[in-house]
Every structure is written in structure tokens, then in C-alpha cells.
Design a protein around this motif. Structure first.
Motif, PDB file in Angstrom:
ATOM      1  N   GLY A  71      -0.877  17.828   0.307  1.00 32.81           N
ATOM      2  CA  GLY A  71      -0.445  16.576  -0.290  1.00 32.81           C
ATOM      3  C   GLY A  71       0.542  15.823   0.582  1.00 32.81           C
ATOM      4  O   GLY A  71       0.441  14.611   0.749  1.00 32.81           O
ATOM      5  N   PHE A  72       1.500  16.566   1.177  1.00 34.56           N
ATOM      6  CA  PHE A  72       2.471  15.919   2.055  1.00 34.56           C
ATOM      7  C   PHE A  72       1.831  15.454   3.356  1.00 34.56           C
ATOM      8  O   PHE A  72       2.189  14.409   3.901  1.00 34.56           O
ATOM      9  N   ARG A  73       0.888  16.241   3.865  1.00 33.28           N
ATOM     10  CA  ARG A  73       0.206  15.867   5.105  1.00 33.28           C
ATOM     11  C   ARG A  73      -0.546  14.554   4.918  1.00 33.28           C
ATOM     12  O   ARG A  73      -0.578  13.717   5.826  1.00 33.28           O
ATOM     13  N   ARG A  74      -1.123  14.369   3.753  1.00 34.73           N
ATOM     14  CA  ARG A  74      -1.869  13.140   3.473  1.00 34.73           C
ATOM     15  C   ARG A  74      -0.949  11.916   3.542  1.00 34.73           C
ATOM     16  O   ARG A  74      -1.396  10.821   3.908  1.00 34.73           O
ATOM     17  N   GLY A  75       0.323  12.090   3.228  1.00 37.40           N
ATOM     18  CA  GLY A  75       1.262  10.975   3.275  1.00 37.40           C
ATOM     19  C   GLY A  75       1.954  10.811   4.600  1.00 37.40           C
ATOM     20  O   GLY A  75       2.786   9.905   4.758  1.00 37.40           O
ATOM     21  N   LEU A  76       1.622  11.664   5.567  1.00 40.45           N
ATOM     22  CA  LEU A  76       2.282  11.615   6.867  1.00 40.45           C
ATOM     23  C   LEU A  76       1.345  11.303   8.027  1.00 40.45           C
ATOM     24  O   LEU A  76       1.800  10.851   9.078  1.00 40.45           O
ATOM     25  N   VAL A  77       0.061  11.558   7.852  1.00 39.08           N
ATOM     26  CA  VAL A  77      -0.894  11.436   8.952  1.00 39.08           C
ATOM     27  C   VAL A  77      -2.026  10.501   8.556  1.00 39.08           C
ATOM     28  O   VAL A  77      -2.599  10.629   7.455  1.00 39.08           O
ATOM     29  N   PHE A  78      -2.356   9.551   9.442  1.00 35.22           N
ATOM     30  CA  PHE A  78      -3.491   8.662   9.202  1.00 35.22           C
ATOM     31  C   PHE A  78      -4.784   9.467   9.279  1.00 35.22           C
ATOM     32  O   PHE A  78      -4.987  10.250  10.208  1.00 35.22           O
ATOM     33  N   LYS A  79      -5.648   9.266   8.299  1.00 33.32           N
ATOM     34  CA  LYS A  79      -6.914   9.975   8.261  1.00 33.32           C
ATOM     35  C   LYS A  79      -7.973   9.172   9.015  1.00 33.32           C
ATOM     36  O   LYS A  79      -8.139   7.974   8.797  1.00 33.32           O
ATOM     37  N   ARG A  80      -8.669   9.838   9.924  1.00 31.84           N
ATOM     38  CA  ARG A  80      -9.692   9.176  10.730  1.00 31.84           C
ATOM     39  C   ARG A  80     -11.045   9.153  10.017  1.00 31.84           C
ATOM     40  O   ARG A  80     -11.323   9.967   9.142  1.00 31.84           O
ATOM     41  N   GLY A  81     -11.875   8.223  10.469  1.00 30.22           N
ATOM     42  CA  GLY A  81     -13.252   8.177   9.982  1.00 30.22           C
ATOM     43  C   GLY A  81     -13.387   7.784   8.537  1.00 30.22           C
ATOM     44  O   GLY A  81     -14.332   8.175   7.864  1.00 30.22           O
ATOM     45  N   THR A  82     -12.438   7.018   8.021  1.00 33.00           N
ATOM     46  CA  THR A  82     -12.513   6.567   6.624  1.00 33.00           C
ATOM     47  C   THR A  82     -12.794   5.069   6.581  1.00 33.00           C
ATOM     48  O   THR A  82     -12.732   4.373   7.600  1.00 33.00           O
ATOM     49  N   GLY A  83     -13.065   4.556   5.419  1.00 37.09           N
ATOM     50  CA  GLY A  83     -13.327   3.128   5.250  1.00 37.09           C
ATOM     51  C   GLY A  83     -12.056   2.316   5.362  1.00 37.09           C
ATOM     52  O   GLY A  83     -10.938   2.846   5.429  1.00 37.09           O
ATOM     53  N   TRP A  84     -12.228   0.987   5.356  1.00 35.12           N
ATOM     54  CA  TRP A  84     -11.087   0.104   5.552  1.00 35.12           C
ATOM     55  C   TRP A  84     -10.098   0.173   4.393  1.00 35.12           C
ATOM     56  O   TRP A  84      -8.891  -0.036   4.587  1.00 35.12           O
ATOM     57  N   LYS A  85     -10.569   0.501   3.198  1.00 36.96           N
ATOM     58  CA  LYS A  85      -9.669   0.588   2.046  1.00 36.96           C
ATOM     59  C   LYS A  85      -8.672   1.736   2.215  1.00 36.96           C
ATOM     60  O   LYS A  85      -7.484   1.599   1.919  1.00 36.96           O
ATOM     61  N   ARG A  86      -9.183   2.893   2.682  1.00 32.82           N
ATOM     62  CA  ARG A  86      -8.288   4.029   2.915  1.00 32.82           C
ATOM     63  C   ARG A  86      -7.337   3.734   4.080  1.00 32.82           C
ATOM     64  O   ARG A  86      -6.151   4.084   4.038  1.00 32.82           O
ATOM     65  N   LEU A  87      -7.857   3.069   5.115  1.00 26.79           N
ATOM     66  CA  LEU A  87      -7.011   2.697   6.240  1.00 26.79           C
ATOM     67  C   LEU A  87      -5.913   1.749   5.778  1.00 26.79           C
ATOM     68  O   LEU A  87      -4.743   1.894   6.168  1.00 26.79           O
ATOM     69  N   ASN A  88      -6.261   0.792   4.935  1.00 26.16           N
ATOM     70  CA  ASN A  88      -5.287  -0.151   4.398  1.00 26.16           C
ATOM     71  C   ASN A  88      -4.226   0.580   3.573  1.00 26.16           C
ATOM     72  O   ASN A  88      -3.026   0.296   3.679  1.00 26.16           O
ATOM     73  N   TYR A  89      -4.688   1.548   2.776  1.00 30.64           N
ATOM     74  CA  TYR A  89      -3.762   2.349   1.964  1.00 30.64           C
ATOM     75  C   TYR A  89      -2.799   3.128   2.855  1.00 30.64           C
ATOM     76  O   TYR A  89      -1.591   3.172   2.601  1.00 30.64           O
ATOM     77  N   ASP A  90      -3.313   3.737   3.913  1.00 29.75           N
ATOM     78  CA  ASP A  90      -2.469   4.506   4.828  1.00 29.75           C
ATOM     79  C   ASP A  90      -1.478   3.608   5.565  1.00 29.75           C
ATOM     80  O   ASP A  90      -0.324   3.995   5.788  1.00 29.75           O
ATOM     81  N   LEU A  91      -1.918   2.409   5.948  1.00 25.64           N
ATOM     82  CA  LEU A  91      -1.021   1.475   6.619  1.00 25.64           C
ATOM     83  C   LEU A  91       0.155   1.123   5.706  1.00 25.64           C
ATOM     84  O   LEU A  91       1.301   1.022   6.160  1.00 25.64           O
ATOM     85  N   HIS A  92      -0.128   0.954   4.432  1.00 22.72           N
ATOM     86  CA  HIS A  92       0.915   0.598   3.478  1.00 22.72           C
ATOM     87  C   HIS A  92       1.815   1.790   3.170  1.00 22.72           C
ATOM     88  O   HIS A  92       3.047   1.673   3.184  1.00 22.72           O
ATOM     89  N   ASN A  93       1.207   2.931   2.933  1.00 22.94           N
ATOM     90  CA  ASN A  93       1.926   4.107   2.458  1.00 22.94           C
ATOM     91  C   ASN A  93       2.658   4.838   3.573  1.00 22.94           C
ATOM     92  O   ASN A  93       3.854   5.122   3.480  1.00 22.94           O
ATOM     93  N   ILE A  94       1.946   5.136   4.655  1.00 24.65           N
ATOM     94  CA  ILE A  94       2.523   5.945   5.728  1.00 24.65           C
ATOM     95  C   ILE A  94       3.467   5.120   6.596  1.00 24.65           C
ATOM     96  O   ILE A  94       4.576   5.554   6.918  1.00 24.65           O
TER      97      ILE A  94
END
Length: 379
Positions: A181-204
Motif C-alpha cells: 500500500g505504501f509502495r503504491r503511494g511512493l512509486v509511479f506505476k508503469r504501463g498503466t492508462g492515463w487516468k492512473r498516471l494522472n492519479y499518480d501525478l497528483h498523489n505521489i
């Protein structure tokens, strides 16, 4: 339940203030490097050719040349003089209407006159009220709406952004405190759609800039609100109320006598030959002293020597510097450099630029998350 309250607060404060935060952050990116950009784009007005053996003219002679270029209706109230060779000296004339709404009503006039200190020639007269970087600065401070309305809007929005940063930290923590759970909030996940990328940009990204963004926000509030300024100084003073420094009074005079003013400027130019710039203020009251702030290092206001002289006799009435102030007064002297990233020079300016860029992205990524949220299923 508490998490839902934080989410609701985070969402609606972000949607309401997002546009203002975006404007303030983007203009903040530009303001970080405004000094460097000005000297690059306005090179001809900032620099002059210092011929070998050339002598600097008397300060009051240069000021008079600047005054003649403006005319008698516009009164010079401040000047910036540069000890290093090859720089023009700047004379400012400005008058504001504090209660006016709108940038062009707030400034009744604002001019900068650039004068070659060796020849006395007026190099350029700048209508600062309409100058690009001044417009960007006022857009940053009050959205070009003037002090009463604009500063209120930006101040409230920045206060909300402070709350958004804190509620965002709460929402960043995973529901289940696991390594995954903590790793998900610290590392950008590759190979995902733009919505997940947008979420990571905001959150991480928001997490990584949290502490410096809070510092920029707090120092911005210090500029916007007296209560924020007093509160920060109170805390910096160890939760004690400390009397503010009292500026001494000069023997009265309707003007600043040329002989005394020139003598003071000459003495300081010899004493601080390696300084970056002297800022001299000519205040309104006839008992106001001759006020000279010496900025010792380039683009860093917190390294300074400050002098107050009797305007008639040239007697030193008060002197203090960055090494003799402490507590709240010291923090206040550092506030501008902390806000703009100038505190340690170019490295911290680059850091402040990147943080402001991330802050500018927060309203955009947040809005996209809200706009593209899954529609609720109807029963």
C-alpha cells in the motif's frame, strides 16, 4: 467516516480555489527567475559601458537627471545603486491608491529611470506599471485586481491550499498500512492508462513536494496577512511577544540635503564595494531618516546591512544587519528568499521553480480526477 470528511473537504476546496492556485503557481514559476530574466531581456537598460578610469558622478546629480526625465509631477521615492562597474543606477517614482480596485487604479503611476552613473545619461524610462514582469508579479500577488479585492482572493485561496496539502497527506496514507500500500503511494506505476498516471501525478508528486510547498505557502501568507506575519514571528520568538524595531527620527527637513546624501553614499560605496546593490528610500515625513539597505549577495535579501542616517547631518542613527537580528525579525528578513527560493542561490531557485510547477499541476490533475470519476450506477 473521518476520511470521507477529509476527502469532501479536499475535493471542494480544490475545485473552488483551483484556478487561482494555478495562476499563482504559474506566475510563481516566472517570478523565481525574474531578476535573471530581466537582466537578460533588458540588458541594454541594466548595463552600461564603464570606460577605464571613469568616475561615478554625484548621486544627487544622477537623481536630478532622472527627475528631469520624469518631470516634476512624478516624485522619485527610491533608488537602487550598484557598486560593481558596468551597471546602471535605477531611480523609482511610484504612487499608489491602497483602496483602489484593479491594477491600473491601484498604481496611479510607477516608473523606473535607468541612468548611466558615469555619464549621467538617462538610458531608459520604464513605465513599470505596464512592464511584463511587474504585471506577472501583481498577477501573482493579487490577480491584477488591486490590494483590497485581489489580495483577499489570493490570500484565501493560498490558505485553502495549505489545508489541501494537509488533507492530501491524510488521504495519501493507504487504508491498509501494508508495504504494498505504501509502495503504491511512493512509486509511479508503469504501463498503466492515463487516468492512473494522472492519479499518480497528483498523489505521489504532491507527497514529494509537501514540505517545501508548505514552506512556500506559509511565507506567501506572511506577505498577504498581518496575522500570519505576527503569528510566524511569535513562534520564531519562542512563543513570546517581542517589541518591533523602532525606526529613529531625523532632525526635520523638507528635503534630503545633497551634500549629506552624497557623503553618505560615497562612504557606503567605499565600505561595501563588493555588495550587490544599495536600496535607498526617500520617505514622506520630514523627520524620516535617510534609509539605506545594503544587499550583500546577489539576489539574496536576507544577507544585509541596514543604515539609518540623520538626513541633515549624516549622523548614523541606527545600524543592524543579518548577524545581529534574531528570532522573528530574522525569520521575517528571510521570508522573501524562502518564498522565492533565493535563499541559497540558483540551486534553491531551481527547486522552488520545480515545486511551483508541481503546485500548478495539482489543480489540473485534481480536476481531471473529479471530471473523469465513474458515474454512479442508477438503481
Amino acid at each position: 467516516m473521518l476520511r470521507k470528511v477529509f476527502f469532501w473537504l479536499h475535493k471542494w476546496l480544490g475545485l473552488i480555489t483551483g484556478l487561482v492556485v494555478l495562476v499563482v503557481s504559474v506566475t510563481g514559476c516566472i517570478n523565481v527567475f525574474s531578476d535573471e530574466l530581466k537582466t537578460y531581456f533588458y540588458h541594454d537598460r541594466y548595463y552600461s559601458e564603464a570606460l577605464p578610469g571613469a568616475r561615478i558622478l554625484e548621486f544627487t546629480e544622477l537623481r536630478e537627471n532622472a527627475q528631469k526625465a520624469l518631470g516634476q509631477g512624478l516624485k522619485i521615492s527610491r533608488s537602487e545603486i550598484y557598486p560593481q562597474k558596468g551597471r546602471t543606477w535605477v531611480f523609482r517614482a511610484s504612487k499608489t491608491n491602497k483602496g483602489a480596485i484593479g491594477h491600473w487604479n491601484y498604481y496611479q503611476y510607477y516608473y523606473r529611470v535607468y541612468v548611466d552613473p558615469y555619464s549621467g545619461k538617462v538610458v531608459h524610462v520604464e513605465d513599470t506599471k505596464n512592464e511584463f514582469f511587474q504585471l506577472v508579479l501583481n498577477l501573482h500577488m493579487n490577480l491584477l485586481l488591486g490590494d483590497p479585492v485581489g489580495t483577499m482572493i489570493t490570500g484565501i485561496s493560498v490558505s485553502c491550499f495549505f489545508i489541501l496539502l494537509l488533507t492530501g497527506l491524510v488521504l495519501w496514507f493507504p487504508r491498509k498500512w501494508t508495504k504494498k500500500g505504501f509502495r503504491r503511494g511512493l512509486v509511479f506505476k508503469r504501463g498503466t492508462g492515463w487516468k492512473r498516471l494522472n492519479y499518480d501525478l497528483h498523489n505521489i508528486s504532491g507527497l514529494y513536494v509537501l514540505i517545501p510547498a508548505l514552506l512556500i505557502t506559509i511565507t506567501g501568507l506572511v506577505f498577504a496577512y498581518t496575522w500570519a506575519d505576527d503569528s510566524v514571528q511569535y513562534l520564531a520568538n519562542g512563543a513570546k511577544v517581542v517589541k518591533k524595531r523602532i525606526i529613529p527620527k531625523s532632525s526635520p527637513s523638507e528635503s534630503y540635503p545633497p551634500a549629506t546624501t552624497n557623503a553618505v553614499v560615497k562612504a557606503l560605496l567605499l565600505k561595501h564595494a563588493d555588495a550587490d546593490v544599495f536600496s535607498i528610500r526617500f520617505r514622506e515625513k520630514d523627520t524620516d531618516p535617510l534609509d539605506v539597505q545594503v544587499r550583500l549577495a546577489r539576489n539574496r535579501t536576507h544577507l544585509f546591512e541596514w543604515y539609518y542616517y540623520d538626513r541633515n547631518t549624516g549622523k548614523l542613527l541606527m545600524h543592524y544587519n543579518d548577524r545581529t537580528v534574531g528570532g522573528g525579525e530574522q525569520f521575517r528578513s528571510m521570508n522573501y528568499d524562502l518564498h522565492t527560493g533565493a535563499f541559497a542561490g540558483i540551486p534553491t531557485k531551481i527547486l522552488a521553480f520545480l515545486i511551483s510547477l508541481v503546485c500548478a499541476a495539482m489543480p489540473i490533475t485534481g480536476f481531471l480526477m473529479w471530471y473523469n470519476k465513474p458515474a454512479k450506477k442508477s438503481n
